[in-house]
Design an enzyme around this catalytic site. Structure first.
Site, PDB file in Angstrom:
ATOM      1  N   SER A 196      36.065  46.151  36.446  1.00 55.10           N
ATOM      2  CA  SER A 196      37.063  45.516  36.747  1.00 55.10           C
ATOM      3  C   SER A 196      38.498  46.288  36.580  1.00 55.10           C
ATOM      4  O   SER A 196      39.400  45.994  37.148  1.00 55.10           O
ATOM      5  CB  SER A 196      37.363  44.101  36.497  1.00 55.10           C
ATOM      6  OG  SER A 196      37.251  44.091  35.059  1.00 55.10           O
ATOM      7  N   HIS A 230      33.826  42.145  41.943  1.00 53.50           N
ATOM      8  CA  HIS A 230      34.949  43.010  42.656  1.00 53.50           C
ATOM      9  C   HIS A 230      34.548  44.004  43.745  1.00 53.50           C
ATOM     10  O   HIS A 230      34.985  44.653  44.193  1.00 53.50           O
ATOM     11  CB  HIS A 230      35.766  43.999  41.524  1.00 53.50           C
ATOM     12  CG  HIS A 230      36.680  43.295  40.724  1.00 53.50           C
ATOM     13  ND1 HIS A 230      38.003  43.356  41.160  1.00 53.50           N
ATOM     14  CD2 HIS A 230      36.512  42.913  39.470  1.00 53.50           C
ATOM     15  CE1 HIS A 230      38.594  42.376  40.292  1.00 53.50           C
ATOM     16  NE2 HIS A 230      37.853  42.120  39.218  1.00 53.50           N
ATOM     17  N   LYS A 261      37.838  36.486  45.121  1.00 52.21           N
ATOM     18  CA  LYS A 261      38.363  37.844  44.949  1.00 52.21           C
ATOM     19  C   LYS A 261      38.458  37.999  46.538  1.00 52.21           C
ATOM     20  O   LYS A 261      39.078  37.492  47.247  1.00 52.21           O
ATOM     21  CB  LYS A 261      37.675  38.691  44.241  1.00 52.21           C
ATOM     22  CG  LYS A 261      37.893  38.404  42.576  1.00 52.21           C
ATOM     23  CD  LYS A 261      37.473  39.471  41.645  1.00 52.21           C
ATOM     24  CE  LYS A 261      37.188  38.909  40.397  1.00 52.21           C
ATOM     25  NZ  LYS A 261      38.209  38.391  39.595  1.00 52.21           N
TER      26      LYS A 261
HETATM   27  C1  LIG Z   1      33.199  41.450  36.595  1.00 50.83           C
HETATM   28  C2  LIG Z   1      33.917  40.079  36.713  1.00 50.83           C
HETATM   29  N1  LIG Z   1      33.063  39.024  36.494  1.00 50.83           N
HETATM   30  C3  LIG Z   1      33.629  37.812  36.666  1.00 50.83           C
HETATM   31  C4  LIG Z   1      35.053  37.757  36.808  1.00 50.83           C
HETATM   32  C5  LIG Z   1      35.568  36.005  36.769  1.00 50.83           C
HETATM   33  O1  LIG Z   1      35.721  35.796  38.043  1.00 50.83           O
HETATM   34  P1  LIG Z   1      36.266  34.237  38.529  1.00 50.83           P
HETATM   35  O2  LIG Z   1      37.767  34.114  38.363  1.00 50.83           O
HETATM   36  O3  LIG Z   1      35.320  33.659  39.575  1.00 50.83           O
HETATM   37  O4  LIG Z   1      35.758  33.402  37.122  1.00 50.83           O
HETATM   38  C6  LIG Z   1      35.893  38.425  36.957  1.00 50.83           C
HETATM   39  C7  LIG Z   1      37.265  38.511  37.291  1.00 50.83           C
HETATM   40  O5  LIG Z   1      38.381  38.862  36.681  1.00 50.83           O
HETATM   41  C8  LIG Z   1      35.340  40.010  36.943  1.00 50.83           C
HETATM   42  O6  LIG Z   1      36.193  40.907  36.969  1.00 50.83           O
END
Ligand SMILES: Cc1ncc(COP(=O)(O)O)c(C=O)c1O
Length: 412
Positions: A196, A230, A261
Site C-alpha cells: 500500500s 489495493h 477502495k
Molecule cells: C493491504 C491493505 N489491507 C487492508 C486495508 C484496510 O482496508 P479497510 O479500509 O477496508 O479496512 C488496507 C487499507 O489501507 C490495505 O492497504
C-alpha cells in the site's frame, strides 16, 4: 476520579510525536464534490477553504464512489430495507443484499465462496482468528499491512510460531519454510498483493512456486493468502488484481480484499473454498460479534463489482492504466525517485520528513491534495508522498500536478 494524570501523560506523548515529525496533521474536511467536466477531472471543496481541490490521495481508483449507478442502488436498497441491519449476521442481520454481494464477488474473484466483513481490516483479523491453532505457523512479508500484523497479534501467534521474510525476497521466504519448527501442521503464508505504501506488488508466481515445494511437509499443507486490497479493481487487465497480473488466480488459496477502495464503498471480504469460508463464519470474532454492512453499502458494492466486470469497467481500467503510465514517466523525467512498477500507487520517495511536509504544503497551495507518510506507517528513513492515480483523471489533470511538482523542485 479524574483524567488529569492521564491527560498529562498523553499530552507528553503527543508532543513527543510532534517533535519527531510523526504527528499526523489535522484532518482536512471535505464538504463538496464537483463532478468531471470535459478535460477537468473531479474536484473537491474543503471546509474553511475557498476554491476547489484535485484529490490525489483517494483509494477510490475507479472513481465509483460518486457513480450515479451506485448511488441509485444504495438509495433503492435503503428505501426498501432501511439503513442498518439491526443485528449481527447470525441473529437475523442477514439481508438479501449481503447474499447477492457475496455471490457477485465470488463470481468476479473466481472463488467458490465469499464472506463479507465491515472492513478489510476486520477481514484480516477474522481470517487469522479462524486459521490459527497451536500448530499453525504464520509466514509474512516484512511490509505487510498493519491489519495482517494486528490479526496475528490478536490471534495470540507467538514469536516462535511466525517468520517474517525480507520484502519480496524469495530466498528468505524459502529459508523460513525450511526452518519451520517441528510439530507444525499448518503453514500460512500471507502477503499484500499491492503493497500500500510503495505500490510494488508481491511476486506471487514465485511465492506459489516456493510454497508448493514445502506443501507436503505439513499435515494441512502450506496455504497462501493474499490481501489484495489495493489491487482488486485497480490492477490487471480486467481488474482482478495482482493474481491476474501475475497469472496466479487459480493457485492462490485465500484472497482478502476491500470494498472501500476501487469498489468505492466500504467493507471487506474473504474469498476461498466453501470449507474455509464456513470456518470463517464459525470462528471469526470480527464477523460473529460485529454488525455487518448496511444494505445500501452492499447494494452499491454489488453494482460496483458488476460495473468493474463490464465494458464500462474495462474503459475505466484503461484510463487508469494510461494516466498511471503518464504520471510515472513524468516524475521520472523530473528526477523524482519512486518505486518502479505499473500500479496506480506512485510514491514520491523523498526520504526526509521535512521535504515531505514542504512538498505536501506546496501542492496544497496549488490546489492538490496529497498525503505524506512517515514512520511508523513507513519504515524509518523511507518518508514518502503517496500519489494515487484515478480513472477519472484527465491528461490535463496529470500535467497540472507535474507542473506543480516541477515548481516545488525549482523552489527548493
Ligand atoms: C493491504 C491493505 N489491507 C487492508 C486495508 C484496510 O482496508 P479497510 O479500509 O477496508 O479496512 C488496507 C487499507 O489501507 C490495505 O492497504
Amino acid at each position: 476520579m479524574s483524567l488529569t494524570k492521564l491527560i498529562q501523560t498523553l499530552d507528553t506523548e503527543l508532543k513527543q510525536a510532534q517533535a519527531e515529525n510523526r504527528y499526523k496533521a489535522p484532518e482536512r474536511v471535505i464538504c463538496g464534490y464537483i463532478p468531471s467536466t470535459g478535460k477537468i477531472g473531479p474536484r473537491y471543496k474543503l471546509v474553511g477553504q475557498s476554491g476547489s481541490y484535485f484529490r490525489m490521495n483517494s483509494n477510490s481508483y475507479l472513481s465509483l464512489s460518486n457513480d450515479p449507478e451506485l448511488i441509485a442502488a444504495a438509495d433503492e436498497a435503503t428505501k426498501a430495507l432501511g439503513v442498518g441491519p439491526g443485528a449481527v449476521r447470525f441473529i437475523d442481520g442477514t439481508f438479501s443484499q449481503h447474499v447477492e454481494l457475496e455471490q457477485t464477488l465470488a463470481k468476479f474473484i473466481k472463488k467458490e465462496s465469499v464472506k463479507i466483513f465491515n472492513s478489510a481490516y476486520t477481514s484480516n483479523c477474522g481470517l487469522a482468528l479462524s486459521l490459527t491453532n497451536k500448530n499453525t505457523y504464520w509466514v509474512g512479508d516484512e511490509l505487510n499491512h498493519n491489519s495482517i500484523i494486528r490479526g496475528l497479534r490478536i490471534s495470540g501467534v507467538s514469536r516462535e510460531n511466525k517468520g517474517i521474510y525480507k520484502h519480496n525476497d524469495m530466498a528468505d521466504l524459502e529459508r523460513i519454510l525450511q526452518n519451520v519448527p517441528s510439530g507444525i501442521e499448518r503453514v500460512v503464508v500471507v502477503f499484500d498483493g499491492v503493497f500500500s505504501m510503495r505500490g510494488d506488488h508481491a511476486k506471487m508466481d514465485s511465492i506459489i512456486e516456493v510454497c508448493k515445494k514445502y506443501d507436503s511437509n505439513f499435515k494441512d499443507g502450506v496455504i497462501t493468502v493474499v490481501d489484495d486490497s489495493h489491487g482488486i479493481g485497480a490492477y490487471g487487465k480486467t481488474g482482478r488484481g495482482t493474481c491476474e497480473y501475475t497469472g496466479t488466480l487459480d493457485d492462490i488459496d485465500i484472497i482478502v480484499g476491500t470494498l472501500g477502495k476501487s469498489f468505492g464503498v466500504n467493507g471487506g471480504f474473504i474469498a476461498s473454498s466453501k470449507e474455509v469460508i464456513d470456518t470463517v463464519r464459525q470462528k471469526a470474532d470480527t464477523y460473529i460479534y460485529s454488525n455487518s454492512l448496511g444494505v445500501a453499502e452492499c447494494a452499491a458494492a454489488t453494482r460496483a463489482v458488476k460495473i468493474t466486470d463490464s465494458p464500462k469497467g474495462l474503459k475505466l481500467l484503461k484510463n487508469l492504466e494510461d494516466r498511471t503510465t503518464q504520471f510515472r514517466s513524468s516524475i521520472e523525467s523530473l528526477g523524482i525517485e519512486s518505486v518502479p512498477g505499473a500500479t496506480p500507487i506512485v510514491p514520491l520517495l523523498l526520504k526526509d520528513p521535512l521535504k515531505v511536509r514542504s512538498c505536501v504544503d506546496f501542492l496544497f497551495k496549488e490546489g492538490i491534495l496529497v498525503t505524506g507518510m512517515a514512520f511508523p506507517v513507513v519504515p524509518k528513513g523511507q518518508d514518502l508522498i503517496r500519489c494515487q492515480i484515478n480513472a477519472a483523471f484527465t491528461e490535463e489533470d496529470i500535467n497540472l500536478v507535474v507542473a506543480a511538482l516541477k515548481k516545488w523542485l525549482e523552489s527548493n
